[in-house]
Design a protein around this motif. Structure first.
Motif, PDB file in Angstrom:
ATOM      1  N   THR A   1      77.517  88.535  64.289  1.00 38.65           N
ATOM      2  CA  THR A   1      78.458  89.218  63.164  1.00 38.65           C
ATOM      3  C   THR A   1      78.955  88.013  62.243  1.00 38.65           C
ATOM      4  O   THR A   1      78.773  88.374  60.316  1.00 38.65           O
ATOM      5  CB  THR A   1      79.253  90.279  63.969  1.00 38.65           C
ATOM      6  OG1 THR A   1      79.133  90.653  64.795  1.00 38.65           O
ATOM      7  CG2 THR A   1      80.388  90.492  62.613  1.00 38.65           C
ATOM      8  N   GLU A   2      79.244  86.986  62.772  1.00 36.99           N
ATOM      9  CA  GLU A   2      80.006  85.792  61.861  1.00 36.99           C
ATOM     10  C   GLU A   2      78.673  85.247  61.032  1.00 36.99           C
ATOM     11  O   GLU A   2      78.979  85.327  59.760  1.00 36.99           O
ATOM     12  CB  GLU A   2      80.224  84.686  62.693  1.00 36.99           C
ATOM     13  CG  GLU A   2      81.216  85.271  63.444  1.00 36.99           C
ATOM     14  CD  GLU A   2      82.285  84.241  64.336  1.00 36.99           C
ATOM     15  OE1 GLU A   2      81.835  83.229  64.043  1.00 36.99           O
ATOM     16  OE2 GLU A   2      82.816  84.029  65.120  1.00 36.99           O
ATOM     17  N   ALA A   3      78.329  85.005  61.687  1.00 40.66           N
ATOM     18  CA  ALA A   3      76.117  84.498  60.248  1.00 40.66           C
ATOM     19  C   ALA A   3      75.902  85.808  59.621  1.00 40.66           C
ATOM     20  O   ALA A   3      75.235  85.122  58.608  1.00 40.66           O
ATOM     21  CB  ALA A   3      74.952  84.519  61.630  1.00 40.66           C
ATOM     22  N   ALA A   4      76.452  87.195  59.865  1.00 43.02           N
ATOM     23  CA  ALA A   4      75.650  88.049  58.761  1.00 43.02           C
ATOM     24  C   ALA A   4      75.996  87.480  57.819  1.00 43.02           C
ATOM     25  O   ALA A   4      76.105  87.437  56.349  1.00 43.02           O
ATOM     26  CB  ALA A   4      75.314  89.713  59.067  1.00 43.02           C
ATOM     27  N   GLY A   5      77.552  87.142  57.665  1.00 42.52           N
ATOM     28  CA  GLY A   5      78.708  87.748  56.375  1.00 42.52           C
ATOM     29  C   GLY A   5      78.602  85.986  55.401  1.00 42.52           C
ATOM     30  O   GLY A   5      78.741  86.755  54.274  1.00 42.52           O
ATOM     31  N   SER A   6      77.763  84.763  56.263  1.00 37.75           N
ATOM     32  CA  SER A   6      77.946  83.753  56.062  1.00 37.75           C
ATOM     33  C   SER A   6      76.932  83.821  54.842  1.00 37.75           C
ATOM     34  O   SER A   6      76.285  83.563  53.611  1.00 37.75           O
ATOM     35  CB  SER A   6      77.806  82.780  56.806  1.00 37.75           C
ATOM     36  OG  SER A   6      79.133  82.381  57.000  1.00 37.75           O
ATOM     37  N   ILE A   7      75.290  84.795  55.136  1.00 34.17           N
ATOM     38  CA  ILE A   7      74.011  84.669  54.937  1.00 34.17           C
ATOM     39  C   ILE A   7      74.057  85.470  53.796  1.00 34.17           C
ATOM     40  O   ILE A   7      73.471  85.511  52.507  1.00 34.17           O
ATOM     41  CB  ILE A   7      72.798  85.624  55.795  1.00 34.17           C
ATOM     42  CG1 ILE A   7      73.076  84.176  57.021  1.00 34.17           C
ATOM     43  CG2 ILE A   7      72.245  85.657  55.203  1.00 34.17           C
ATOM     44  CD1 ILE A   7      71.969  84.872  58.130  1.00 34.17           C
ATOM     45  N   ALA A   8      75.364  86.885  53.746  1.00 36.76           N
ATOM     46  CA  ALA A   8      75.297  87.466  52.413  1.00 36.76           C
ATOM     47  C   ALA A   8      75.812  86.891  51.536  1.00 36.76           C
ATOM     48  O   ALA A   8      75.424  87.026  50.718  1.00 36.76           O
ATOM     49  CB  ALA A   8      75.969  89.100  52.896  1.00 36.76           C
ATOM     50  N   ASN A   9      77.105  86.394  51.475  1.00 37.54           N
ATOM     51  CA  ASN A   9      77.349  85.137  50.571  1.00 37.54           C
ATOM     52  C   ASN A   9      76.503  84.761  49.984  1.00 37.54           C
ATOM     53  O   ASN A   9      76.649  84.396  48.819  1.00 37.54           O
ATOM     54  CB  ASN A   9      79.014  85.016  51.227  1.00 37.54           C
ATOM     55  CG  ASN A   9      80.191  85.829  51.641  1.00 37.54           C
ATOM     56  OD1 ASN A   9      79.606  86.857  50.963  1.00 37.54           O
ATOM     57  ND2 ASN A   9      81.015  85.569  52.196  1.00 37.54           N
ATOM     58  N   ALA A  10      76.111  83.334  50.612  1.00 36.84           N
ATOM     59  CA  ALA A  10      75.227  82.824  50.188  1.00 36.84           C
ATOM     60  C   ALA A  10      73.809  83.892  49.576  1.00 36.84           C
ATOM     61  O   ALA A  10      73.679  82.727  48.453  1.00 36.84           O
ATOM     62  CB  ALA A  10      74.427  81.656  50.951  1.00 36.84           C
ATOM     63  N   SER A  11      73.394  84.190  49.643  1.00 31.87           N
ATOM     64  CA  SER A  11      72.199  85.173  49.600  1.00 31.87           C
ATOM     65  C   SER A  11      72.740  86.360  48.622  1.00 31.87           C
ATOM     66  O   SER A  11      71.684  85.365  47.186  1.00 31.87           O
ATOM     67  CB  SER A  11      71.540  86.113  50.829  1.00 31.87           C
ATOM     68  OG  SER A  11      72.731  86.939  50.352  1.00 31.87           O
ATOM     69  N   ASP A  12      73.654  85.866  48.063  1.00 32.49           N
ATOM     70  CA  ASP A  12      74.024  87.118  46.379  1.00 32.49           C
ATOM     71  C   ASP A  12      74.236  85.353  45.577  1.00 32.49           C
ATOM     72  O   ASP A  12      73.847  85.608  44.507  1.00 32.49           O
ATOM     73  CB  ASP A  12      75.632  86.702  46.838  1.00 32.49           C
ATOM     74  CG  ASP A  12      76.002  88.198  47.730  1.00 32.49           C
ATOM     75  OD1 ASP A  12      74.149  89.452  47.574  1.00 32.49           O
ATOM     76  OD2 ASP A  12      76.813  88.980  47.569  1.00 32.49           O
ATOM     77  N   GLU A  13      74.812  84.571  45.796  1.00 37.73           N
ATOM     78  CA  GLU A  13      74.723  83.208  44.746  1.00 37.73           C
ATOM     79  C   GLU A  13      73.687  83.204  44.489  1.00 37.73           C
ATOM     80  O   GLU A  13      72.726  82.221  43.407  1.00 37.73           O
ATOM     81  CB  GLU A  13      75.567  82.189  45.907  1.00 37.73           C
ATOM     82  CG  GLU A  13      76.799  82.503  45.490  1.00 37.73           C
ATOM     83  CD  GLU A  13      77.947  80.989  46.407  1.00 37.73           C
ATOM     84  OE1 GLU A  13      77.267  79.772  46.380  1.00 37.73           O
ATOM     85  OE2 GLU A  13      78.944  81.715  47.280  1.00 37.73           O
ATOM     86  N   VAL A  14      72.545  82.265  45.684  1.00 39.90           N
ATOM     87  CA  VAL A  14      70.560  82.246  44.922  1.00 39.90           C
ATOM     88  C   VAL A  14      70.812  83.201  44.680  1.00 39.90           C
ATOM     89  O   VAL A  14      69.660  83.337  43.914  1.00 39.90           O
ATOM     90  CB  VAL A  14      70.525  82.500  46.252  1.00 39.90           C
ATOM     91  CG1 VAL A  14      68.781  81.998  46.295  1.00 39.90           C
ATOM     92  CG2 VAL A  14      71.046  80.721  47.451  1.00 39.90           C
ATOM     93  N   ALA A  15      71.165  84.879  44.761  1.00 37.82           N
ATOM     94  CA  ALA A  15      70.054  85.533  43.981  1.00 37.82           C
ATOM     95  C   ALA A  15      70.468  85.602  42.312  1.00 37.82           C
ATOM     96  O   ALA A  15      69.447  86.012  41.211  1.00 37.82           O
ATOM     97  CB  ALA A  15      69.944  87.003  44.187  1.00 37.82           C
ATOM     98  N   ALA A  16      71.608  85.450  42.100  1.00 38.07           N
ATOM     99  CA  ALA A  16      72.532  85.134  40.269  1.00 38.07           C
ATOM    100  C   ALA A  16      71.699  84.412  39.775  1.00 38.07           C
ATOM    101  O   ALA A  16      71.248  83.795  38.664  1.00 38.07           O
ATOM    102  CB  ALA A  16      73.987  85.115  40.535  1.00 38.07           C
ATOM    103  N   GLY A  17      71.455  82.831  40.660  1.00 42.37           N
ATOM    104  CA  GLY A  17      71.316  81.676  39.725  1.00 42.37           C
ATOM    105  C   GLY A  17      69.629  81.949  39.840  1.00 42.37           C
ATOM    106  O   GLY A  17      68.624  81.606  38.920  1.00 42.37           O
ATOM    107  N   ALA A  18      68.663  82.562  40.590  1.00 36.13           N
ATOM    108  CA  ALA A  18      67.549  83.193  40.580  1.00 36.13           C
ATOM    109  C   ALA A  18      67.159  83.592  39.378  1.00 36.13           C
ATOM    110  O   ALA A  18      66.219  83.359  39.065  1.00 36.13           O
ATOM    111  CB  ALA A  18      66.760  83.335  41.871  1.00 36.13           C
TER     112      ALA A  18
END
Length: 849
Positions: free
Chosen positions: A603-620
């Protein structure tokens, strides 16, 4: 009143047996002698038939030629082969008379009736051949009808020869006969092919029916010849290959090929029917030579069989008489010795039957059959004593034992099996109403079974112990049937052990039902223990305890798995269990604890992955937009460079073409200058020749003038001569006329030459001017060619440079396009990872920690 040899003394019985054996030997010998005589007669008949068939084969050969000749004659509308057909008819009639003489020797003899009956239709048909011949001569019969008549006649005669195969009874002889007939059949197909081809070649083409028959006949004869090669001896096969499959076959194949390629109605390339007929006849005549050789070998082989059968007949007849008389005398000598020994053994057997166990069997020291019989009686005596002891032991054992003879009749039951059947008598009678344990001896063992036939078949083939179960009323019995076989492998009977297993099967059924229900998930069933005791009671109680313990453990596990299925990781198994059930409890509880910890971490890792993936998606996404713009600009640049490169390449190509054309023009101008120079020289030679011709014409003109004067003087002199000079005056007049014509012609030629001379002079001037102009053109073309060559070199260098630039831009464009695609994939992966992280958070929220 019936009669039996057993009422007679042994001597009379032995004498009777010997006489019967001698009579049987004599009968068998007589049968063999008669059989040898029959074989001898059959072989003699075969020799006669082979000779007759040889004459028949000769007639068939001539009729085959007549069939082909008739087909050629009819196919050519009577224009070809008329004399040859007449001579062939005479040859056929000669062989026909020869066959008639051979058949006359067979008529009235029953052994040849079958052969004559098979040949009768052919004899009747050949009597009508005269009418057919007259129609053929007058072209009054179609070709197919003539062909069918001869073919039917020949096939009937050939088929009649199959009668000789039934006469031959020896393997090699039958093979030789079959080879002979097969060769005749193949040669007949070759003859049909000759006639069919003759009709087609004579007509100048093959219609559909003729063409199909022509194709089939070649295949048919090849089939028969293949069978012949398989049946005939290697020597005959070799001779056949030499005569019928050598150059003769190649020539026939060449003509066949022409017909095959022509097809229906096609061009036969001028092949004449007589050529075809002659070529195929040469091959068929060679086949006839091989056929005659086969017949000669067959006759020799049959004669050899006749001689061998005659020798065998005389030998067997002599041996039969000698052996019969010798057997009778020897038998009478043996009777006396056998009678005395049998008498002593008879008395010994009588004492054994009376129960005398201490007696001694006489004649055991003899080495003949009497001694064997005495020793056998002694063994039987000892075996009887031993069997009595064994019977006493079996009567007192507790096992239930029964003995049956080889056919299944009960010959022994011990006391234990009788007691078992007495106790189960009423239950067995529910299925077998007339069952009586006191009357088992003498009955067949199948009285205890529902399918007696199957039991008898099983016992008859039994070679090792066989275990089975049967049901009699409410009783169940287990049986072990063991075949009783002595040391010689002889079947003496069957020993059967019985055991009442009714109660055992009952508890087995209850346990099986309990296990089946437990296996289906029903743990509510229990075994009733009220009617059990001893081992059966302990077994029932143990099974009930096992089911109860398993039910409690599975109930706890089912509750735990149900909570786990709904996402509740806080549920634990609390019951007290031992062994494997205890281990299942501990492992399940430990699994729930570890799952709770893992789900919390996820549960904790899923929240962190979601935030990081949003930032990577915006830059990409931003990077993808800029990369697409750059790729678009590079694509436009590459297109412009490609167009410029194409233009430069086109200019370079045009410059090369212009350079080549200028070079060609230069060469043409140079060749024109050379031609003009040559023309000037030629014109000057023509001018010189014209002057010479003018001078020659002047000489001719003077000659004509002088000839005219001479003719005039001759005419004057002839006039002076009077009548004597009249002939000379005429000649002089003709010469004068000729001289005038020559003068006139020379004037005209001179005028033409003078005009030509003026034209030639003018032509020489014009050619000279043209030569000067061409020299100027050549010089200008050289200068233009140099300039265009320099332009072509420069254009090529420009095209090469632009090509390198274009390749560089294309490579850069391709790399940018790949980068753009990679950025798009990265953007899509980032968005997918963000979506999956959200899904992961949603799925983990299912669990209660």
């Amino acid at each position: 009143m019936s009669f039996s040899l057993s009422r007679l003394p042994i001597r009379i019985q032995v004498v009777t047996a010997i006489v019967a054996a001698v009579l049987a030997l004599a009968g068998l010998s007589g049968w063999v002698v008669l059989e040898k005589a029959r074989v001898m007669r059959d072989n003699e008949r075969l020799v006669t038939l082979v000779e007759t068939v040889s004459d028949l084969s000769a007639l068939v050969h001539e009729l085959q030629k007549e069939r082909g000749s008739s087909a050629l004659y009819l196919g050519s509308k009577g224009t070809q082969f008329g004399p040859e057909l007449g001579r062939q008819r005479e040859a056929s009639d000669a062989k026909r008379e020869q066959l008639a003489r051979s058949l006359a020797q067979l008529r009235g003899r029953s052994e040849y009736a079958g052969f004559l009956d098979r040949l009768a239709p052919a004899e009747a048909q050949i009597e009508r051949i005269g009418d057919l011949r007259r129609k053929i001569t007058g072209l009054g019969v179609p070709g197919p009808e003539s062909f069918a008549y001869f073919t039917t006649l020949i096939m009937t005669m050939v088929d009649a020869t199959y009668d000789i195969v039934r006469v031959g009874n020896d393997g090699p002889l039958r093979s030789a006969l079959s080879a002979y007939i097969t060769l005749m059949q193949g040669k007949e197909r070759a003859g049909q092919e000759r006639a069919t081809g003759s009709a087609g070649f004579a007509a100048g083409k093959f219609d559909l029916v003729l063409y199909q028959r022509f194709l089939g006949l070649a295949i048919a004869q090849d089939t028969f010849f293949a069978v012949f090669r398989g049946l005939a001896s290697p020597e005959l096969v070799g001779e056949f290959k030499t005569e019928a499959e050598g150059q003769a076959l190649e020539e026939v194949k060449a003509l066949r090929l022409i017909a095959y390629q022509a097809g229906v109605g096609g061009d036969l390339k001028g092949v004449q029917a007589p050529v075809w007929f002659k070529t195929t006849t040469v091959r068929i005549d060679r086949m006839k030579g091989v056929e005659d050789q086969v017949a000669a070998d067959l006759k020799s082989l049959a004669q050899h069989q006749v001689d061998a059968a005659r020798r065998a007949f005389l030998t067997v007849l002599s041996l039969a008489v000698i052996c019969s008389l010798g057997a009778l005398g020897l038998g009478l000598l043996i009777v006396r010795s056998i009678g005395e020994m049998i008498g002593g053994l008879t008395k010994s057997v009588a004492r054994i039957a009376a129960g005398d166990a201490a007696m001694t069997i006489p004649s055991q020291e003899r080495s003949d059959e009497i001694g064997d019989l005495a020793r056998s009686i002694s063994v039987i005596h000892e075996a009887g004593v031993s069997a009595a002891r064994i019977k006493t032991a079996l009567d007192n054992v507790s096992a239930n034992v029964m003995m049956a003879d080889p056919v299944g009749n009960i010959i022994y039951v011990n006391q234990a099996v009788l007691n078992m059947f007495r106790l189960a008598r009423n239950d067995i009678r529910r299925q077998i109403p007339h069952f009586d344990p006191e009357k088992l001896i003498g009955q067949n063992i199948d009285v205890m079974h529902r399918d007696p036939a199957r039991v008898r078949g099983m016992l008859a083939s039994l070679l090792e112990p066989y275990k089975t179960q049967i049901k009699a009323g409410v009783r169940d019995f287990a049986l072990i049937a063991t075949p009783v076989i002595n040391a010689k492998g002889e079947r003496l009977g069957t020993a059967v052990e019985w055991r009442d297993i009714t109660q055992v099967l009952q508890i087995e059924g209850e346990v099986a039902n309990l296990v089946r229900c437990a296996g289906a998930g029903d743990f509510t069933r229990r075994i009733d223990v009220t009617d059990k005791d001893g081992f059966m009671l302990s077994l029932a109680q143990g099974m009930n305890t096992l089911v109860e313990t398993t039910s409690l453990a599975l109930t706890e596990v089912a509750g735990f798995l149900d909570a786990l299925a709904t996402g509740d990781l806080s549920r634990r198994i609390t019951g007290e269990f031992q062994g494997m059930f205890g281990k299942i409890k501990d492992d399940a509880n430990q699994t729930a604890t570890q799952l709770a910890e893992i789900v919390g971490s996820i549960t904790e890792a899923a929240g962190s992955i979601a935030n990081a993936s949003d930032e990577v998606a915006a830059g990409a996404g931003d990077l993808a937009e800029r990369t697409e713009q750059m790729a678009s600009h590079l694509e436009e640049t590459a297109a412009a460079m490609e167009q410029l490169g194409a233009t430069v390449r086109s200019n370079a190509q045009n410059a090369q073409n212009a350079n080549r054309m200028v070079g060609e023009s230069r060469l043409a101008a140079e060749r024109g200058g050379e031609v003009a120079g040559s023309a000037i020289v030629a014109m000057k030679r023509i001018e010189s020749s014209s002057r010479k011709i003018t001078e020659i014409i002047s000489v001719i003109d003077e000659i004509a003038f002088q000839t005219n004067l001479l003719a005039l003087n001759a005419a004057v002199e002839a006039a002076r001569a009077g009548d004597a000079g009249k002939g000379f005056a005429v000649v002089a007049q003709e010469v004068r006329v000729l001289a005038q014509r020559s003068a006139q012609a020379s004037k005209e030629i001179k005028a033409l030459i003078m005009a030509s001379d003026g034209e030639v002079r003018q032509g020489v001037d014009l050619v000279g001017k043209a030569g000067d102009a061409l020299h100027g053109i050549v010089s200008g073309v050289h200068q233009v060619a140099g300039l265009i060559s320099e332009m072509a070199v420069a254009s090529n260098q420009q095209a090469s440079a632009l090509e390198e630039i274009n390749n560089t831009v294309a490579t850069l464009d391709e790399t940018t396009q790949k980068n753009a695609a990679l950025v798009e994939q990265t953007t899509a992966a980032s968005q997918a990872m963000s979506s999956q992280a959200t899904d992961l958070e949603h799925m983990v929220s299912f669990f209660t920690v």
